[in-house]
Design a protein around this motif. Structure first.
Motif, PDB file in Angstrom:
ATOM      1  N   VAL A 138     -78.025  65.241  49.105  1.00  0.00           N
ATOM      2  CA  VAL A 138     -79.025  65.874  48.368  1.00  0.00           C
ATOM      3  C   VAL A 138     -79.569  65.360  46.915  1.00  0.00           C
ATOM      4  N   THR A 139     -78.082  65.545  46.095  1.00  0.00           N
ATOM      5  CA  THR A 139     -78.438  65.164  44.857  1.00  0.00           C
ATOM      6  C   THR A 139     -78.718  63.381  44.780  1.00  0.00           C
ATOM      7  N   LEU A 140     -77.943  62.787  45.388  1.00  0.00           N
ATOM      8  CA  LEU A 140     -78.074  61.310  45.386  1.00  0.00           C
ATOM      9  C   LEU A 140     -79.609  61.032  45.998  1.00  0.00           C
ATOM     10  N   LEU A 141     -80.174  61.725  46.894  1.00  0.00           N
ATOM     11  CA  LEU A 141     -81.517  61.385  47.163  1.00  0.00           C
ATOM     12  C   LEU A 141     -82.659  61.655  46.024  1.00  0.00           C
ATOM     13  N   ILE A 155     -80.199  51.489  49.744  1.00  0.00           N
ATOM     14  CA  ILE A 155     -79.896  52.756  48.792  1.00  0.00           C
ATOM     15  C   ILE A 155     -80.501  53.886  49.514  1.00  0.00           C
ATOM     16  N   TYR A 156     -81.843  53.919  50.025  1.00  0.00           N
ATOM     17  CA  TYR A 156     -82.409  54.969  50.552  1.00  0.00           C
ATOM     18  C   TYR A 156     -81.691  55.346  51.758  1.00  0.00           C
ATOM     19  N   GLU A 157     -81.242  54.502  52.660  1.00  0.00           N
ATOM     20  CA  GLU A 157     -80.578  54.765  53.825  1.00  0.00           C
ATOM     21  C   GLU A 157     -79.266  55.582  53.675  1.00  0.00           C
ATOM     22  N   LEU A 158     -78.523  55.226  52.748  1.00  0.00           N
ATOM     23  CA  LEU A 158     -77.412  55.931  52.208  1.00  0.00           C
ATOM     24  C   LEU A 158     -77.407  57.089  51.778  1.00  0.00           C
ATOM     25  N   ALA A 159     -78.455  57.132  50.958  1.00  0.00           N
ATOM     26  CA  ALA A 159     -78.992  58.551  50.461  1.00  0.00           C
ATOM     27  C   ALA A 159     -79.162  59.719  51.678  1.00  0.00           C
ATOM     28  N   GLN A 160     -79.896  59.189  52.587  1.00  0.00           N
ATOM     29  CA  GLN A 160     -80.542  59.989  53.712  1.00  0.00           C
ATOM     30  C   GLN A 160     -79.429  60.092  54.566  1.00  0.00           C
ATOM     31  N   ALA A 161     -78.426  59.198  54.873  1.00  0.00           N
ATOM     32  CA  ALA A 161     -77.490  59.388  55.972  1.00  0.00           C
ATOM     33  C   ALA A 161     -76.457  60.397  55.320  1.00  0.00           C
ATOM     34  N   MET A 162     -76.023  60.419  53.929  1.00  0.00           N
ATOM     35  CA  MET A 162     -75.179  61.308  53.382  1.00  0.00           C
ATOM     36  C   MET A 162     -75.852  62.693  53.111  1.00  0.00           C
ATOM     37  N   ARG A 163     -77.056  62.843  53.100  1.00  0.00           N
ATOM     38  CA  ARG A 163     -77.599  64.239  53.132  1.00  0.00           C
ATOM     39  C   ARG A 163     -77.731  64.831  54.573  1.00  0.00           C
ATOM     40  N   LEU A 164     -77.873  64.167  55.557  1.00  0.00           N
ATOM     41  CA  LEU A 164     -77.891  64.478  56.944  1.00  0.00           C
ATOM     42  C   LEU A 164     -76.572  64.947  57.256  1.00  0.00           C
ATOM     43  N   LYS A 187     -76.508  68.715  58.663  1.00  0.00           N
ATOM     44  CA  LYS A 187     -76.522  68.824  60.113  1.00  0.00           C
ATOM     45  C   LYS A 187     -75.173  69.259  60.734  1.00  0.00           C
ATOM     46  N   PRO A 188     -75.379  69.728  61.773  1.00  0.00           N
ATOM     47  CA  PRO A 188     -74.127  70.335  62.528  1.00  0.00           C
ATOM     48  C   PRO A 188     -73.001  69.103  62.585  1.00  0.00           C
ATOM     49  N   GLN A 189     -71.693  69.588  62.661  1.00  0.00           N
ATOM     50  CA  GLN A 189     -70.700  68.795  62.557  1.00  0.00           C
ATOM     51  C   GLN A 189     -70.436  67.603  63.373  1.00  0.00           C
ATOM     52  N   GLY A 229     -84.068  59.016  66.003  1.00  0.00           N
ATOM     53  CA  GLY A 229     -85.077  60.227  65.517  1.00  0.00           C
ATOM     54  C   GLY A 229     -84.375  61.261  64.665  1.00  0.00           C
ATOM     55  N   ASP A 230     -83.182  60.733  64.476  1.00  0.00           N
ATOM     56  CA  ASP A 230     -82.332  61.816  63.694  1.00  0.00           C
ATOM     57  C   ASP A 230     -82.587  61.965  62.076  1.00  0.00           C
ATOM     58  N   LEU A 231     -83.442  60.692  61.508  1.00  0.00           N
ATOM     59  CA  LEU A 231     -84.111  60.764  60.326  1.00  0.00           C
ATOM     60  C   LEU A 231     -85.351  60.993  60.636  1.00  0.00           C
ATOM     61  N   GLU A 232     -86.187  62.087  60.075  1.00  0.00           N
ATOM     62  CA  GLU A 232     -87.366  62.598  60.262  1.00  0.00           C
ATOM     63  C   GLU A 232     -88.243  61.425  59.563  1.00  0.00           C
ATOM     64  N   PRO A 233     -89.388  61.083  59.876  1.00  0.00           N
ATOM     65  CA  PRO A 233     -90.243  59.990  59.497  1.00  0.00           C
ATOM     66  C   PRO A 233     -90.644  60.289  58.005  1.00  0.00           C
ATOM     67  N   THR A 234     -90.590  61.687  57.497  1.00  0.00           N
ATOM     68  CA  THR A 234     -90.952  62.058  56.141  1.00  0.00           C
ATOM     69  C   THR A 234     -89.717  61.751  55.411  1.00  0.00           C
TER      70      THR A 234
END
Length: 310
Positions: free
Chosen positions: A238-241, A265-274, A278-280, A302-307
């Protein structure tokens, strides 16, 4: 799952060379500007010197010397008209012949351009104000001298002047000059972390975009991961993003002109946030997918929302 993404982030940051500290990175940026200025000055003089090889005429310094003498009087009277650097250039101008070659005039103009980059200015802005007054007169005197040139020499003049004007846009910049007056440990944050797109673009162009700029990129990524981690060193998605978005697309494009790097950079931040929200079981699946083929697979499924995607 978080460990997998953290390792990916560290590996990505480690793929760029970086300096040992932000102070080293700041010193590197200052050196790049100083070296770039020296190279620009030398090439500009060489360009104008081509005119000297064609004609016997030169550039009159009469008006410039009159102004320099007045500035000298102000300095001697104790008025804060400039820095020690200004005084040095003023003395140099006063000691010149009344008529100099185009190459010599170019060297003087470069010296005037450099004023204002020193931390020793008695009052910030005073040195630059004096330098601009002298530069304006010298520009006019060089233009006047160019009017008497034959066609061959005039062609060389136009080429030299075009090179000068392009370089001046880079080096005669208040933000660039203000950076050079800062201590090295403050330069990196002012130029990169809190920098503007235009300033970062100028610095990248000065660097040539090679190994030195890669070191700047690596320092930015290292600092970004550090600022996005908690007190025990755990990276927060969350902080990274938030930090990436705060930096902004336009600025990130100038720092990382390679679109693939920005996407990482963006995808690393999104992946870490998720993986942290998300559930384990979903988090582990996403982390495994990312480690195998990158975050693009998570977006596709579809696990990353378009927004979320940048």
């Amino acid at each position: 799952a978080q460990d997998i993404i953290s390792k990916q982030a560290e590996d990505f940051a480690g793929s760029f060379s970086k300096m040992a500290t932000k102070e080293d990175a700041g010193a590197l940026l200052r050196d790049l500007v100083n070296d770039g200025m020296a190279a620009f000055k030398a090439q500009a003089r060489a360009n104008y010197s081509k005119i000297d090889g064609i004609v016997d005429s030169g550039v009159s310094l009469s008006k410039l010397k009159d102004l320099a003498k007045q500035i000298k009087i102000d300095l001697q009277a104790g008025l804060p008209s400039g820095s020690p650097g200004t005084a040095t250039v003023v003395d140099d101008i006063i000691g010149k012949a009344d008529v100099v070659t185009f190459g010599e005039a170019s060297a003087l103009r470069s010296d005037l351009l450099a004023i204002g980059r020193s931390a020793s200015d008695l009052i910030p802005g005073k040195a630059q104000a004096a330098a601009k007054r002298m530069s304006s007169i010298l520009d006019t005197d060089m233009q006047e001298a160019a009017r008497t040139l034959d066609p061959t020499a005039l062609t060389e003049w136009r080429a030299a002047n075009h090179f000068w004007k392009d370089g001046k846009k880079t080096f005669d910049n208040s933000l660039i000059k203000s950076l050079m007056r800062k201590e090295p440990e403050m330069v990196f944050d002012a130029a990169i972390k809190n920098g503007r797109p235009g300033t970062i673009r100028r610095l990248r162009e000065i660097s040539g975009g090679g190994a030195e700029w890669e070191a700047v990129q690596g320092q930015f990524l290292s600092d970004l991961l550090r600022r996005s981690s908690n007190e025990v060193g755990e990276l927060s998605g969350v902080t990274l993003l938030k930090n990436v978005n705060k930096f902004g697309d336009d600025t990130l494009k100038e720092l990382f002109p390679n679109a693939g790097h920005r996407q990482n950079i963006y995808e690393l931040a999104q992946a870490m946030r998720l993986t942290q929200t998300k559930p384990q079981d979903t988090a582990m699946r996403l982390a495994t997918q990312f480690a195998q083929v990158g975050a693009g697979i998570a977006i596709y499924t579809g696990d990353l929302e378009p927004t979320d995607e940048k």
